[in-house]
Motif scaffolding. Structure first.
Motif, PDB file in Angstrom:
ATOM      1  N   ARG A  12       0.844  -1.208   0.000  1.00 52.06           N
ATOM      2  CA  ARG A  12       0.000   0.000   0.000  1.00 52.06           C
ATOM      3  C   ARG A  12       0.879   1.258   0.000  1.00 52.06           C
ATOM      4  O   ARG A  12       2.104   1.157   0.019  1.00 52.06           O
ATOM      5  CB  ARG A  12      -0.954   0.023   1.199  1.00 52.06           C
ATOM      6  CG  ARG A  12      -0.269  -0.075   2.556  1.00 52.06           C
ATOM      7  CD  ARG A  12      -1.227   0.259   3.684  1.00 52.06           C
ATOM      8  NE  ARG A  12      -0.906   1.578   4.224  1.00 52.06           N
ATOM      9  CZ  ARG A  12      -1.701   2.291   5.023  1.00 52.06           C
ATOM     10  NH1 ARG A  12      -2.885   1.826   5.365  1.00 52.06           N
ATOM     11  NH2 ARG A  12      -1.329   3.465   5.481  1.00 52.06           N
ATOM     12  N   LEU A  14       3.112   4.487  -0.397  1.00 53.47           N
ATOM     13  CA  LEU A  14       4.206   4.836  -1.300  1.00 53.47           C
ATOM     14  C   LEU A  14       4.773   3.608  -2.001  1.00 53.47           C
ATOM     15  O   LEU A  14       5.082   3.650  -3.201  1.00 53.47           O
ATOM     16  CB  LEU A  14       5.313   5.547  -0.507  1.00 53.47           C
ATOM     17  CG  LEU A  14       6.530   5.974  -1.317  1.00 53.47           C
ATOM     18  CD1 LEU A  14       6.155   6.987  -2.402  1.00 53.47           C
ATOM     19  CD2 LEU A  14       7.611   6.555  -0.405  1.00 53.47           C
ATOM     20  N   ASP A  33       5.569  -7.725   1.299  1.00 51.37           N
ATOM     21  CA  ASP A  33       4.959  -7.043   2.445  1.00 51.37           C
ATOM     22  C   ASP A  33       4.608  -8.072   3.514  1.00 51.37           C
ATOM     23  O   ASP A  33       4.406  -9.246   3.217  1.00 51.37           O
ATOM     24  CB  ASP A  33       3.688  -6.309   2.004  1.00 51.37           C
ATOM     25  CG  ASP A  33       3.350  -5.119   2.886  1.00 51.37           C
ATOM     26  OD1 ASP A  33       3.576  -3.972   2.448  1.00 51.37           O
ATOM     27  OD2 ASP A  33       2.874  -5.337   4.024  1.00 51.37           O
ATOM     28  N   LEU A  55       6.794 -11.016   3.291  1.00 55.91           N
ATOM     29  CA  LEU A  55       8.097 -10.615   3.832  1.00 55.91           C
ATOM     30  C   LEU A  55       7.929  -9.778   5.092  1.00 55.91           C
ATOM     31  O   LEU A  55       7.230  -8.768   5.091  1.00 55.91           O
ATOM     32  CB  LEU A  55       8.880  -9.783   2.791  1.00 55.91           C
ATOM     33  CG  LEU A  55      10.176  -9.137   3.289  1.00 55.91           C
ATOM     34  CD1 LEU A  55      11.203 -10.191   3.719  1.00 55.91           C
ATOM     35  CD2 LEU A  55      10.792  -8.235   2.234  1.00 55.91           C
ATOM     36  N   ASP A  56       8.593 -10.221   6.161  1.00 50.81           N
ATOM     37  CA  ASP A  56       8.790  -9.357   7.332  1.00 50.81           C
ATOM     38  C   ASP A  56      10.250  -8.923   7.272  1.00 50.81           C
ATOM     39  O   ASP A  56      11.153  -9.735   7.490  1.00 50.81           O
ATOM     40  CB  ASP A  56       8.504 -10.138   8.622  1.00 50.81           C
ATOM     41  CG  ASP A  56       8.843  -9.314   9.865  1.00 50.81           C
ATOM     42  OD1 ASP A  56       9.387  -8.193   9.726  1.00 50.81           O
ATOM     43  OD2 ASP A  56       8.593  -9.795  10.979  1.00 50.81           O
ATOM     44  N   ASN A  83      11.525   0.175   1.416  1.00 49.02           N
ATOM     45  CA  ASN A  83      10.471   1.160   1.684  1.00 49.02           C
ATOM     46  C   ASN A  83       9.683   0.849   2.957  1.00 49.02           C
ATOM     47  O   ASN A  83       9.123   1.752   3.573  1.00 49.02           O
ATOM     48  CB  ASN A  83       9.545   1.193   0.464  1.00 49.02           C
ATOM     49  CG  ASN A  83       8.210   1.867   0.744  1.00 49.02           C
ATOM     50  OD1 ASN A  83       8.112   3.097   0.744  1.00 49.02           O
ATOM     51  ND2 ASN A  83       7.176   1.076   1.019  1.00 49.02           N
ATOM     52  N   TYR A 150      11.110   7.077  15.409  1.00 50.93           N
ATOM     53  CA  TYR A 150      11.000   7.099  13.948  1.00 50.93           C
ATOM     54  C   TYR A 150      12.126   7.944  13.342  1.00 50.93           C
ATOM     55  O   TYR A 150      12.824   7.515  12.415  1.00 50.93           O
ATOM     56  CB  TYR A 150       9.628   7.656  13.554  1.00 50.93           C
ATOM     57  CG  TYR A 150       9.438   7.802  12.061  1.00 50.93           C
ATOM     58  CD1 TYR A 150       9.198   6.687  11.270  1.00 50.93           C
ATOM     59  CD2 TYR A 150       9.498   9.051  11.442  1.00 50.93           C
ATOM     60  CE1 TYR A 150       9.025   6.809   9.888  1.00 50.93           C
ATOM     61  CE2 TYR A 150       9.323   9.190  10.078  1.00 50.93           C
ATOM     62  CZ  TYR A 150       9.090   8.068   9.305  1.00 50.93           C
ATOM     63  OH  TYR A 150       8.929   8.193   7.949  1.00 50.93           O
ATOM     64  N   LYS A 154      15.260   6.725  10.892  1.00 47.48           N
ATOM     65  CA  LYS A 154      15.475   7.250   9.538  1.00 47.48           C
ATOM     66  C   LYS A 154      16.848   7.928   9.418  1.00 47.48           C
ATOM     67  O   LYS A 154      17.479   7.883   8.358  1.00 47.48           O
ATOM     68  CB  LYS A 154      14.349   8.219   9.169  1.00 47.48           C
ATOM     69  CG  LYS A 154      12.998   7.522   8.995  1.00 47.48           C
ATOM     70  CD  LYS A 154      13.030   6.567   7.809  1.00 47.48           C
ATOM     71  CE  LYS A 154      11.690   5.920   7.552  1.00 47.48           C
ATOM     72  NZ  LYS A 154      11.668   5.129   6.320  1.00 47.48           N
ATOM     73  N   LEU A 183       3.917  13.458   2.635  1.00 50.20           N
ATOM     74  CA  LEU A 183       3.442  13.044   1.318  1.00 50.20           C
ATOM     75  C   LEU A 183       1.925  13.024   1.306  1.00 50.20           C
ATOM     76  O   LEU A 183       1.282  12.910   2.364  1.00 50.20           O
ATOM     77  CB  LEU A 183       3.980  11.648   0.977  1.00 50.20           C
ATOM     78  CG  LEU A 183       5.505  11.521   0.832  1.00 50.20           C
ATOM     79  CD1 LEU A 183       5.908  10.061   0.673  1.00 50.20           C
ATOM     80  CD2 LEU A 183       6.015  12.345  -0.348  1.00 50.20           C
ATOM     81  N   SER A 187      -1.271   7.638   5.354  1.00 54.74           N
ATOM     82  CA  SER A 187      -0.500   7.295   6.558  1.00 54.74           C
ATOM     83  C   SER A 187      -0.193   8.519   7.424  1.00 54.74           C
ATOM     84  O   SER A 187       0.004   8.397   8.628  1.00 54.74           O
ATOM     85  CB  SER A 187       0.803   6.599   6.167  1.00 54.74           C
ATOM     86  OG  SER A 187       1.553   7.438   5.325  1.00 54.74           O
TER      87      SER A 187
HETATM   88  N1  LIG Z   1       3.755   9.140   4.253  1.00 56.82           N
HETATM   89  C1  LIG Z   1       4.652  10.119   4.365  1.00 56.82           C
HETATM   90  O1  LIG Z   1       4.321  11.306   4.410  1.00 56.82           O
HETATM   91  C2  LIG Z   1       6.109   9.767   4.458  1.00 56.82           C
HETATM   92  C3  LIG Z   1       7.025  10.802   4.667  1.00 56.82           C
HETATM   93  C4  LIG Z   1       8.372  10.501   4.729  1.00 56.82           C
HETATM   94  C5  LIG Z   1       8.794   9.204   4.580  1.00 56.82           C
HETATM   95  N2  LIG Z   1       7.878   8.211   4.382  1.00 56.82           N
HETATM   96  C6  LIG Z   1       8.375   6.858   4.241  1.00 56.82           C
HETATM   97  O2  LIG Z   1       7.794   6.264   3.096  1.00 56.82           O
HETATM   98  C7  LIG Z   1       7.692   4.854   3.287  1.00 56.82           C
HETATM   99  C8  LIG Z   1       6.275   4.381   3.011  1.00 56.82           C
HETATM  100  O3  LIG Z   1       5.376   5.089   3.844  1.00 56.82           O
HETATM  101  P1  LIG Z   1       3.791   4.991   3.652  1.00 56.82           P
HETATM  102  O4  LIG Z   1       3.278   6.319   4.010  1.00 56.82           O
HETATM  103  O5  LIG Z   1       3.488   4.409   2.336  1.00 56.82           O
HETATM  104  O6  LIG Z   1       3.455   3.960   4.836  1.00 56.82           O
HETATM  105  P2  LIG Z   1       2.254   2.873   4.944  1.00 56.82           P
HETATM  106  O7  LIG Z   1       2.107   2.600   6.401  1.00 56.82           O
HETATM  107  O8  LIG Z   1       1.079   3.307   4.162  1.00 56.82           O
HETATM  108  O9  LIG Z   1       2.857   1.585   4.231  1.00 56.82           O
HETATM  109  C9  LIG Z   1       3.909   0.848   4.811  1.00 56.82           C
HETATM  110  C10 LIG Z   1       3.869  -0.568   4.267  1.00 56.82           C
HETATM  111  O10 LIG Z   1       4.932  -1.288   4.905  1.00 56.82           O
HETATM  112  C11 LIG Z   1       4.445  -2.536   5.333  1.00 56.82           C
HETATM  113  N3  LIG Z   1       5.244  -3.040   6.457  1.00 56.82           N
HETATM  114  C12 LIG Z   1       5.255  -2.597   7.732  1.00 56.82           C
HETATM  115  N4  LIG Z   1       6.074  -3.350   8.475  1.00 56.82           N
HETATM  116  C13 LIG Z   1       6.623  -4.278   7.649  1.00 56.82           C
HETATM  117  C14 LIG Z   1       7.548  -5.342   7.822  1.00 56.82           C
HETATM  118  N5  LIG Z   1       8.080  -5.637   9.028  1.00 56.82           N
HETATM  119  N6  LIG Z   1       7.905  -6.083   6.737  1.00 56.82           N
HETATM  120  C15 LIG Z   1       7.345  -5.831   5.519  1.00 56.82           C
HETATM  121  N7  LIG Z   1       6.437  -4.861   5.303  1.00 56.82           N
HETATM  122  C16 LIG Z   1       6.087  -4.077   6.356  1.00 56.82           C
HETATM  123  C17 LIG Z   1       2.988  -2.272   5.725  1.00 56.82           C
HETATM  124  O11 LIG Z   1       2.227  -3.475   5.753  1.00 56.82           O
HETATM  125  C18 LIG Z   1       2.565  -1.310   4.610  1.00 56.82           C
HETATM  126  O12 LIG Z   1       2.093  -2.008   3.475  1.00 56.82           O
HETATM  127  C19 LIG Z   1       8.180   4.593   4.708  1.00 56.82           C
HETATM  128  O13 LIG Z   1       9.543   4.245   4.680  1.00 56.82           O
HETATM  129  C20 LIG Z   1       7.996   5.932   5.370  1.00 56.82           C
HETATM  130  O14 LIG Z   1       8.841   6.093   6.491  1.00 56.82           O
HETATM  131  C21 LIG Z   1       6.551   8.463   4.314  1.00 56.82           C
END
Ligand SMILES: NC(=O)c1ccc[n+]([C@@H]2O[C@H](COP(=O)([O-])OP(=O)(O)OC[C@H]3O[C@@H](n4cnc5c(N)ncnc54)[C@H](O)[C@@H]3O)[C@@H](O)[C@H]2O)c1
Length: 244
Positions: A12, A14, A33, A55-56, A83, A150, A154, A183, A187
């Motif tokens: 899901r 990004l 995922d 995948l974890d 990601n 967090y 990062k 973004l 989330s």
């Molecule tokens: N959303 C933002 O504004 C934002 C800003 C800066 C950075 N980011 C980074 O972008 C990336 C994606 O963020 P997002 O907003 O899409 O988050 P999200 O929570 O919507 O998606 C994260 C995905 O990672 C999966 N996941 C979580 N733990 C896991 C694990 N142990 N193994 C495998 N999969 C796992 C979840 O099931 C989910 O599908 C992240 O690295 C986040 O830190 C997001």
């Protein structure tokens, strides 16, 4: 030959956007995922060039198994996108050690494991490759006052990016990170609440949050075979919130 990419946390948000974009650029994509049902649904929506796998990222065994599965199904990936991450908004005095460890295990250890295990296979194949880590603005400036775990994870991802880049440069493997600010994704409100998210978006210098598609396009650029000179870079996409 069709290039192969593995996107962690691709079910899901990004990750799904990056997976879709890579597929549209001609990649075969493994959508990996811990939510296998959603990973499969996302892959199915992309088409036959994508596959959802379990995948974890924090587990060594799961990482090796996922890489084995992708190699069997599609061949050795050219690109790994680290990601997957978890986020939580908490004041420093309220952070429990279990939450701290859980966030480090996915965001930092997961990125380390993915990069190391993938790079070992790339080295053995001796054909070069690409790693793109998804970092965060918080990893540079601490983010808000509600995410020490967090932000620290990062910051660690950005540091891993530089050290892996240096170590792997002689082998044709580049390692870069993209550091997004807020973004346009669900989330953000899920983590900090609707009202805080609305306020955060309203106060962005550029007046608009980053688009997941912009990040996805940057991943494609960094992964180009002729982009070998870009390595160890942290690419900011943060609506003007922070300038290095
Ligand atoms: N959303 C933002 O504004 C934002 C800003 C800066 C950075 N980011 C980074 O972008 C990336 C994606 O963020 P997002 O907003 O899409 O988050 P999200 O929570 O919507 O998606 C994260 C995905 O990672 C999966 N996941 C979580 N733990 C896991 C694990 N142990 N193994 C495998 N999969 C796992 C979840 O099931 C989910 O599908 C992240 O690295 C986040 O830190 C997001």
């Amino acid at each position: 030959m069709t290039p192969v990419a593995l996107v962690t946390g691709g079910a899901r948000g990004l990750g799904a956007c990056i997976a879709r974009h890579l597929a549209s650029e001609g990649y075969r994509v493994a959508v990996a995922d811990r939510d296998l049902a959603q990973a499969k649904a996302t892959a199915q929506a992309i088409g036959p060039q994508a596959a959802g796998i379990a995948l974890d990222v924090s587990s060594e065994d799961a990482m090796e198994e996922a890489l084995d599965t992708v190699v069997r199904q599609f061949g050795l990936p050219w690109l790994l996108v680290n990601n997957a991450a978890i986020m939580k908004a908490e004041k420093v005095l309220d952070i429990g050690i279990d939450t701290f460890d859980a966030i480090m295990a996915v965001n930092l250890r997961g990125t380390f494991l993915g990069s190391q295990r993938f790079a070992r296979r790339l080295r053995a194949a001796n054909k070069g490759g690409r790693i793109v880590n998804i970092g965060s603005l918080a990893g540079e400036n601490g983010g808000t006052a509600t995410g020490a775990h967090y932000a620290a994870s990062k910051g660690g991802v950005h540091t891993l990016t530089k050290v892996f880049a240096r170590d792997l440069a002689p082998h044709g493997i580049t390692v870069n990170a993209i550091a997004p600010g807020p973004l346009d994704l669900p989330s953000v409100a899920e983590t900090i609440g609707e009202e805080n998210a609305r306020r955060a978006m309203a106060s962005l210098p550029t007046g608009e949050p980053g688009r997941p598609e912009t990040v996805a396009r940057m991943v494609v650029e960094l992964a180009r075979p002729d982009a070998g000179a870009i390595t160890g870079s942290i690419i900011d996409i943060n609506s003007g919130l922070y300038m290095r």
